[in-house]
Design an enzyme around this catalytic site. Sequence first.
Site, PDB file in Angstrom:
ATOM      1  N   SER A 113      40.038  14.148  33.413  1.00 47.44           N
ATOM      2  CA  SER A 113      41.020  15.187  33.149  1.00 47.44           C
ATOM      3  C   SER A 113      41.146  15.511  31.665  1.00 47.44           C
ATOM      4  CB  SER A 113      42.366  14.773  33.745  1.00 47.44           C
ATOM      5  OG  SER A 113      43.306  15.814  33.691  1.00 47.44           O
TER       6      SER A 113
ATOM      7  N   SER B 129      56.847   2.122  30.521  1.00 46.15           N
ATOM      8  CA  SER B 129      55.552   2.776  30.661  1.00 46.15           C
ATOM      9  C   SER B 129      54.813   2.179  31.851  1.00 46.15           C
ATOM     10  CB  SER B 129      54.724   2.590  29.388  1.00 46.15           C
ATOM     11  OG  SER B 129      53.375   2.919  29.601  1.00 46.15           O
TER      12      SER B 129
ATOM     13  N   THR C 131      51.547   1.933  31.792  1.00 43.79           N
ATOM     14  CA  THR C 131      50.233   1.505  31.319  1.00 43.79           C
ATOM     15  C   THR C 131      50.254   0.533  30.140  1.00 43.79           C
ATOM     16  OG1 THR C 131      50.106   3.458  29.895  1.00 43.79           O
ATOM     17  CG2 THR C 131      49.149   3.639  32.103  1.00 43.79           C
TER      18      THR C 131
ATOM     19  N   ARG D 224      62.676   4.394  30.581  1.00 43.23           N
ATOM     20  CA  ARG D 224      61.878   3.838  31.671  1.00 43.23           C
ATOM     21  C   ARG D 224      60.688   3.104  31.072  1.00 43.23           C
ATOM     22  NH1 ARG D 224      56.891   5.594  32.898  1.00 43.23           N
ATOM     23  NH2 ARG D 224      56.232   7.679  32.284  1.00 43.23           N
TER      24      ARG D 224
END
Length: 586
Positions: A64, A486, A488, A484
């Site tokens: 992407s 992550s 990753t 919040r």
Amino acid sequence: MDLGAITKYSALHAKPNGLILQYGTAGFRTKAEHLDHVMFRMGLLAVLRSKQTKSTIGVMVTASHNPEEDNGVKLVDPLGEMLAPSWEEHATCLANAEEQDMQRVLIDISEKEAVNLQQDAFVVIGRDTRPSSEKLSQSVIDGVTVVGGQFHDYGLLTTPQLHYMVYCRNTGGRYGKATVEGYYQKLSKAFVELTKQASCSGDEYRSLKVDCANGIGALKLKEMEHYFSQGLSVQLFNDGSKGKLNHLCGADFVKSHQKPPQGMEIKSNERCCSFDGDADRIVYYYHDADGHFHLIDGDKIATLISSFLKELLVEVWWGDWLPSKTRLSEIVPVYCTKTGVKHLHHKAQEFDIGVYFEANGHGTALFSTAVEMKIKQSAEQLEDKKRKAAKMLENIIDLFNQAAGDAISDMLVIEAILALKGLTVQQWDALYTDLPNRQLKVQVADRRVISTTNAERQAVTPPGLQEAINDLVKKYKLSRAFVRPSGTEDVVRVYAEADSQESADHLAHEVSLAVFQLAGGIGERPQPGYKAAETTHINNAFGPGTANEHTVPKQCRDGSRSFAKETRALRMRSALASHRKLIMIN
């Protein structure tokens, strides 16, 4: 399943020692040189999934908006949606298995999912334009064929086109013809039919500058543009003839840096848009008369589309299917989901008509079978204005790619609506004004200490954090703040908004300090003052970007007073980016 053959071929696609990857919303993504074994194994998994569902499964090789050196892979489920969560776990387990454990993992998946290994399997494969993609696609094919699966390699496709192909194949062609030409013809026919009804107000000559991120979108738009050229003229930039994929261009760059892509000169009030590398995101933008840059992201795209659909629905069914006492604002309530487009898409499937967009420009509209049938009947049976509106709804349904967010499809939807409403890009932008906001991140020792609820808008742990955020928010006008973890890395994402940029900046800093103190912050304490780098990667904040709920539309100036008035009634924005589900009819 010939386990001996699998072991033999797997040795040709050996897993690097110590490499651990996680299948997420975007599938697997990392440096291309680390993905050969993953591609082979996803070919195996796609066959098992195809056997289990008795359906065609898709495999897309893309990363992407990531840099050109990266690559990735994701599987596409039978109706063009993302892979089921339980199979995401299987994908992670299979990708990370050591060679000696491969047979056991495959058997475990087959037994757990009750896969009939004698069932036929069919897999379709697509890839983007990255230098590594062709070789990695061959690794997928090796995985498919070693377990006896059949396949069709579409070669170069946008990611949404592969989703479309899977959906078409699994609906027996009812959704469309599962070819690239079929895709071009379906969308273009709907677009041309819609724009034929446009008046000459607004931008009389429909032209658009398109930044293709040096990716697959340029190739596909060049192939497609002659189909819709009578309704729209497109001028392509960053078309892959020079420059690297996603480098200083593309939707993510424009959204993150709040400026036009490299290689595109923009005149005052000229309408422009950017795709990302695999053409599943789109954002619009322009320069005003004073040279100021204006971004029109997924939130305003959702507002435009939802308002337009609502107008048509009211025109066709007001006092009929929609009770005459129904308040217009009741037609479009807002739902929030957890971060990730897969949560949005699945929520949208619960309703008759749903419009969802992330702020990064990834989104689409979904229509239930019942609604599609009713619209078709109305287009055949009603008269005059109602029939015209029903026919427009019928065409707009065909123009959306309901399988996935699709930059090409969304571009044509947007251009059709602007033409039909006689709106300029400035009038569209003026439908509402965002509250000032700030997004930051805080390094922590372990991101898992933070858990959230209410679509990630409230912190549950650590104790005292949400109370601290609530107290800080009370200090500022029109303010909100969320945190919040992550998905990753060991950082916590912080979002704040308020009535002024100064207040938003102060609130974001104070919330960052609370996170640092209560959630095990490491390294340097958050400092006041903000660099561009702290807010560039919107993807890594609250999903892709954050939006306001109570300010839409805050300002409606305009050219199209009735359209602005209709939009004024909508609460089109939700917390946590556009993690929204907009329901048109319940």
